[in-house]
Scaffold this motif. Structure first.
Motif, PDB file in Angstrom:
ATOM      1  N   ARG A   1      39.594  36.484  39.143  1.00 52.83           N
ATOM      2  CA  ARG A   1      40.616  35.616  38.550  1.00 52.83           C
ATOM      3  C   ARG A   1      41.885  35.602  39.301  1.00 52.83           C
ATOM      4  O   ARG A   1      42.565  34.841  39.609  1.00 52.83           O
ATOM      5  CB  ARG A   1      40.572  35.620  37.184  1.00 52.83           C
TER       6      ARG A   1
ATOM      7  N   PHE B   1      41.757  34.672  42.900  1.00 53.70           N
ATOM      8  CA  PHE B   1      41.975  33.294  42.951  1.00 53.70           C
ATOM      9  C   PHE B   1      43.327  32.639  42.730  1.00 53.70           C
ATOM     10  O   PHE B   1      43.923  31.945  43.247  1.00 53.70           O
ATOM     11  CB  PHE B   1      41.027  32.532  41.973  1.00 53.70           C
TER      12      PHE B   1
ATOM     13  N   TYR C   1      45.673  33.459  45.749  1.00 56.16           N
ATOM     14  CA  TYR C   1      45.287  32.720  46.940  1.00 56.16           C
ATOM     15  C   TYR C   1      45.660  31.246  46.742  1.00 56.16           C
ATOM     16  O   TYR C   1      46.179  30.794  47.715  1.00 56.16           O
ATOM     17  CB  TYR C   1      43.717  32.696  46.896  1.00 56.16           C
TER      18      TYR C   1
END
Length: 109
Positions: free
Chosen positions: A98, A101, A104
């Protein structure tokens, strides 16, 4: 610069385990209920820190304790920490995924 090697990290987790064990033993030897509750509070706190530390490397030789040593504390663990007791490396994976992400997608914007 990160100077915390695997051995130093495992030494820190081992110290949490020793503190857990000692506070647990002292809580059983305490004569007054207030003392017993206070010592048990700190034993449970250090138990959680021990289990959080296991998430990084799991049960390795460098820890100097194994799964059977933690078995004495199993009845006192919350449900989410019981899963961490059985599968320490898997327990921390969803959080790492998590966070990756989130980093990112925030970098993309």
């Amino acid at each position: 610069m990160n100077t915390k090697t695997k051995v130093r990290f495992c030494d820190g987790v081992y110290s949490y385990f020793i503190l857990t064990k000692r506070f647990y033993e002292l809580s059983h030897d305490a004569q007054h209920e207030i003392q017993r509750n206070y010592l048990w509070y700190w034993a449970s706190f250090f138990l959680k820190e021990t289990l959080r530390g296991l998430q990084k490397y799991g049960y390795t030789k460098e820890l100097r304790f194994n799964k059977s040593d933690l078995k004495t504390f199993y009845p006192f663990m919350d449900k989410k920490y019981r899963f961490c007791y059985h599968f320490p490396r898997i327990y921390g994976f969803p959080k790492k995924l998590r966070l990756w992400f989130m980093r990112y997608f925030s970098a993309k914007q």
